[in-house]
Design a protein around this motif. Structure first.
Motif, PDB file in Angstrom:
ATOM      1  N   LEU A 109      -9.132 -43.639 -32.166  1.00 32.30           N
ATOM      2  CA  LEU A 109      -8.324 -42.731 -31.363  1.00 32.30           C
ATOM      3  C   LEU A 109      -7.696 -43.530 -30.224  1.00 32.30           C
ATOM      4  O   LEU A 109      -8.406 -44.183 -29.452  1.00 32.30           O
ATOM      5  CB  LEU A 109      -9.181 -41.590 -30.801  1.00 32.30           C
ATOM      6  N   ALA A 110      -6.369 -43.479 -30.125  1.00 26.92           N
ATOM      7  CA  ALA A 110      -5.651 -44.273 -29.125  1.00 26.92           C
ATOM      8  C   ALA A 110      -5.268 -43.412 -27.926  1.00 26.92           C
ATOM      9  O   ALA A 110      -4.868 -42.248 -28.077  1.00 26.92           O
ATOM     10  CB  ALA A 110      -4.404 -44.898 -29.737  1.00 26.92           C
ATOM     11  N   PHE A 111      -5.357 -44.005 -26.743  1.00 25.75           N
ATOM     12  CA  PHE A 111      -5.049 -43.323 -25.492  1.00 25.75           C
ATOM     13  C   PHE A 111      -4.087 -44.165 -24.666  1.00 25.75           C
ATOM     14  O   PHE A 111      -4.142 -45.393 -24.686  1.00 25.75           O
ATOM     15  CB  PHE A 111      -6.338 -43.078 -24.687  1.00 25.75           C
ATOM     16  N   GLY A 112      -3.223 -43.494 -23.893  1.00 24.24           N
ATOM     17  CA  GLY A 112      -2.214 -44.183 -23.096  1.00 24.24           C
ATOM     18  C   GLY A 112      -2.650 -44.486 -21.681  1.00 24.24           C
ATOM     19  O   GLY A 112      -1.805 -44.605 -20.792  1.00 24.24           O
ATOM     20  N   ASP A 113      -3.952 -44.641 -21.453  1.00 21.78           N
ATOM     21  CA  ASP A 113      -4.446 -44.968 -20.120  1.00 21.78           C
ATOM     22  C   ASP A 113      -4.020 -46.378 -19.721  1.00 21.78           C
ATOM     23  O   ASP A 113      -3.898 -47.271 -20.564  1.00 21.78           O
ATOM     24  CB  ASP A 113      -5.976 -44.861 -20.088  1.00 21.78           C
ATOM     25  N   LEU A 114      -3.850 -46.567 -18.401  1.00 24.68           N
ATOM     26  CA  LEU A 114      -3.318 -47.835 -17.908  1.00 24.68           C
ATOM     27  C   LEU A 114      -4.306 -48.623 -17.048  1.00 24.68           C
ATOM     28  O   LEU A 114      -4.474 -49.824 -17.238  1.00 24.68           O
ATOM     29  CB  LEU A 114      -2.041 -47.580 -17.112  1.00 24.68           C
ATOM     30  N   PHE A 115      -4.941 -47.950 -16.062  1.00 22.81           N
ATOM     31  CA  PHE A 115      -5.845 -48.726 -15.213  1.00 22.81           C
ATOM     32  C   PHE A 115      -6.992 -47.934 -14.600  1.00 22.81           C
ATOM     33  O   PHE A 115      -7.824 -48.502 -13.884  1.00 22.81           O
ATOM     34  CB  PHE A 115      -5.071 -49.434 -14.089  1.00 22.81           C
ATOM     35  N   LEU A 116      -7.088 -46.653 -14.837  1.00 24.04           N
ATOM     36  CA  LEU A 116      -8.162 -45.862 -14.232  1.00 24.04           C
ATOM     37  C   LEU A 116      -9.466 -46.085 -15.002  1.00 24.04           C
ATOM     38  O   LEU A 116      -9.669 -45.539 -16.087  1.00 24.04           O
ATOM     39  CB  LEU A 116      -7.786 -44.384 -14.206  1.00 24.04           C
ATOM     40  N   GLU A 117     -10.342 -46.872 -14.412  1.00 24.53           N
ATOM     41  CA  GLU A 117     -11.583 -47.258 -15.081  1.00 24.53           C
ATOM     42  C   GLU A 117     -12.473 -46.057 -15.371  1.00 24.53           C
ATOM     43  O   GLU A 117     -13.167 -46.020 -16.398  1.00 24.53           O
ATOM     44  CB  GLU A 117     -12.349 -48.268 -14.219  1.00 24.53           C
TER      45      GLU A 117
ATOM     46  N   ILE B 200     -11.601 -42.967 -16.084  1.00 21.92           N
ATOM     47  CA  ILE B 200     -11.093 -42.225 -17.242  1.00 21.92           C
ATOM     48  C   ILE B 200     -11.423 -42.970 -18.530  1.00 21.92           C
ATOM     49  O   ILE B 200     -11.891 -42.369 -19.513  1.00 21.92           O
ATOM     50  CB  ILE B 200      -9.574 -42.013 -17.124  1.00 21.92           C
ATOM     51  N   ARG B 201     -11.188 -44.269 -18.525  1.00 18.31           N
ATOM     52  CA  ARG B 201     -11.520 -45.054 -19.726  1.00 18.31           C
ATOM     53  C   ARG B 201     -13.018 -44.979 -20.027  1.00 18.31           C
ATOM     54  O   ARG B 201     -13.430 -44.799 -21.175  1.00 18.31           O
ATOM     55  CB  ARG B 201     -11.082 -46.505 -19.551  1.00 18.31           C
TER      56      ARG B 201
ATOM     57  N   ARG C 247     -13.956 -41.681 -21.656  1.00 16.96           N
ATOM     58  CA  ARG C 247     -13.585 -41.612 -23.073  1.00 16.96           C
ATOM     59  C   ARG C 247     -14.559 -42.435 -23.926  1.00 16.96           C
ATOM     60  O   ARG C 247     -14.993 -41.997 -24.998  1.00 16.96           O
ATOM     61  CB  ARG C 247     -12.156 -42.109 -23.272  1.00 16.96           C
ATOM     62  N   GLU C 248     -14.868 -43.618 -23.451  1.00 15.43           N
ATOM     63  CA  GLU C 248     -15.780 -44.480 -24.209  1.00 15.43           C
ATOM     64  C   GLU C 248     -17.162 -43.847 -24.327  1.00 15.43           C
ATOM     65  O   GLU C 248     -17.792 -43.879 -25.394  1.00 15.43           O
ATOM     66  CB  GLU C 248     -15.866 -45.851 -23.538  1.00 15.43           C
ATOM     67  N   GLU C 249     -17.629 -43.250 -23.246  1.00 11.59           N
ATOM     68  CA  GLU C 249     -18.950 -42.618 -23.263  1.00 11.59           C
ATOM     69  C   GLU C 249     -18.983 -41.440 -24.231  1.00 11.59           C
ATOM     70  O   GLU C 249     -19.936 -41.292 -25.013  1.00 11.59           O
ATOM     71  CB  GLU C 249     -19.318 -42.145 -21.854  1.00 11.59           C
ATOM     72  N   LYS C 250     -17.965 -40.590 -24.181  1.00 12.02           N
ATOM     73  CA  LYS C 250     -17.974 -39.385 -25.005  1.00 12.02           C
ATOM     74  C   LYS C 250     -17.794 -39.696 -26.491  1.00 12.02           C
ATOM     75  O   LYS C 250     -18.196 -38.901 -27.346  1.00 12.02           O
ATOM     76  CB  LYS C 250     -16.884 -38.418 -24.535  1.00 12.02           C
TER      77      LYS C 250
ATOM     78  N   VAL D 255      -9.101 -46.708 -28.567  1.00 13.00           N
ATOM     79  CA  VAL D 255      -8.188 -47.847 -28.502  1.00 13.00           C
ATOM     80  C   VAL D 255      -7.256 -47.603 -27.315  1.00 13.00           C
ATOM     81  O   VAL D 255      -6.797 -46.468 -27.102  1.00 13.00           O
ATOM     82  CB  VAL D 255      -7.361 -47.979 -29.800  1.00 13.00           C
ATOM     83  N   PHE D 256      -6.971 -48.647 -26.543  1.00 11.05           N
ATOM     84  CA  PHE D 256      -6.133 -48.514 -25.352  1.00 11.05           C
ATOM     85  C   PHE D 256      -4.969 -49.510 -25.447  1.00 11.05           C
ATOM     86  O   PHE D 256      -5.035 -50.614 -24.881  1.00 11.05           O
ATOM     87  CB  PHE D 256      -6.973 -48.756 -24.096  1.00 11.05           C
ATOM     88  N   PRO D 257      -3.882 -49.144 -26.125  1.00  5.41           N
ATOM     89  CA  PRO D 257      -2.812 -50.102 -26.447  1.00  5.41           C
ATOM     90  C   PRO D 257      -2.062 -50.660 -25.250  1.00  5.41           C
ATOM     91  O   PRO D 257      -1.530 -51.772 -25.331  1.00  5.41           O
ATOM     92  CB  PRO D 257      -1.862 -49.286 -27.338  1.00  5.41           C
ATOM     93  N   ILE D 258      -1.987 -49.908 -24.139  1.00  5.73           N
ATOM     94  CA  ILE D 258      -1.203 -50.395 -23.003  1.00  5.73           C
ATOM     95  C   ILE D 258      -2.072 -50.624 -21.771  1.00  5.73           C
ATOM     96  O   ILE D 258      -1.567 -50.753 -20.655  1.00  5.73           O
ATOM     97  CB  ILE D 258      -0.030 -49.442 -22.676  1.00  5.73           C
ATOM     98  N   TRP D 259      -3.376 -50.698 -21.977  1.00  9.08           N
ATOM     99  CA  TRP D 259      -4.304 -50.898 -20.869  1.00  9.08           C
ATOM    100  C   TRP D 259      -4.009 -52.214 -20.149  1.00  9.08           C
ATOM    101  O   TRP D 259      -3.784 -53.243 -20.761  1.00  9.08           O
ATOM    102  CB  TRP D 259      -5.738 -50.920 -21.384  1.00  9.08           C
TER     103      TRP D 259
END
Length: 243
Positions: A105-113, A115-116, A119-122, A131-135
């Motif tokens: 599952l890909a997410f458009g998160d950029l830098f908020l640790e 939030i990332r 997502r990883e925990e859940k 997956v974080f393509p533009i992190w």
């Protein structure tokens, strides 16, 4: 040679998720995008936070040539209700035919640790991998690349604590970036504003729209009205209308 990883993209209807999807599609040897998924507030038939109308959301999916998985949530939406909705969504994906399903599952998160990390925990121990393509992309540079690529997005929601309400209904372009107050992230990663994408390199054809009426509304962060210390933010929302 390894087969590309099947991926479903978290689609907020805005520029960041659109660019994350575009980034994945630029790497066909690594990723195969098989669909997009979106939380939709059932009360209003609008994309959560961005306030994108449901009819626009479905047109976006058509222009992406991808299946759309809508995840209904209530308003207000306590975290427990959101997590239950996501659990049901994951159960649904597990039952899809092999050629339609995906375990990334890909997410458009950029830098908020935080939030990332959430997502990883859940997703841990669920069988799904985020997956974080533009992190880590520099948001100023990325904003300039977006605005120079043909991406067209309307600013549909503005946190009035960060930006004047008059910014709602404007187009996300270089003039918008130049006019934004100092301290506002160029991509609104801190929640300063949200967008609705109507054209760009990820779409087959543009969606013709115009800015509509702007209203201001207090956002209920929690369903528990007994929390007297809670300060709800006020957002200015611009509707998206057919021309």
């Amino acid at each position: 040679m390894n087969k590309p990883l099947p991926v479903l993209v978290s689609w907020s209807s805005g520029k960041d998720s659109a660019w994350a999807l575009h980034t994945l599609r630029q790497q066909p040897e690594k990723y195969e995008v098989r669909g997009v998924f979106t939380t939709v507030t059932s009360t209003f038939d609008r994309v959560s936070l961005h306030s994108t109308p449901g009819w626009i959301l479905r047109m976006q999916a058509e222009r992406l040539s991808l299946p759309l998985y809508e995840i209904p949530i209530p308003y207000p939406c306590p975290n427990e209700a959101y997590e239950e909705a996501m659990r049901l969504f994951l159960d649904r994906i597990r039952t899809l035919p092999e050629g339609e399903s995906a375990r990334h599952l890909a997410f458009g998160d950029l830098f908020l640790e935080d939030i990332r990390g959430y997502r990883e925990e859940k997703l841990r121990d669920t069988g799904f991998t985020p997956v974080f393509p533009i992190w880590g992309e520099d948001t100023r540079d990325l904003a300039m690349r977006m605005t120079g690529s043909g991406l067209k997005a309307m600013v549909t929601a503005v946190n009035t604590a960060a930006l004047p309400a008059e910014f709602a209904g404007r187009w996300f372009d270089r003039q918008f970036l130049a006019d934004s107050p100092s301290g506002v992230d160029p991509l609104g990663e801190n929640g300063e504003f949200h967008t609705c994408v109507v054209d760009g390199p990820m779409f087959s054809t543009p969606i013709e729209v115009r800015p509509g009426k702007v209203v201001q509304r207090e956002i209920a962060l929690k369903a528990d009205e007994d929390d007297n210390d809670l300060v709800n933010p006020v957002y200015a929302y611009a509707d998206v209308e057919r021309p």
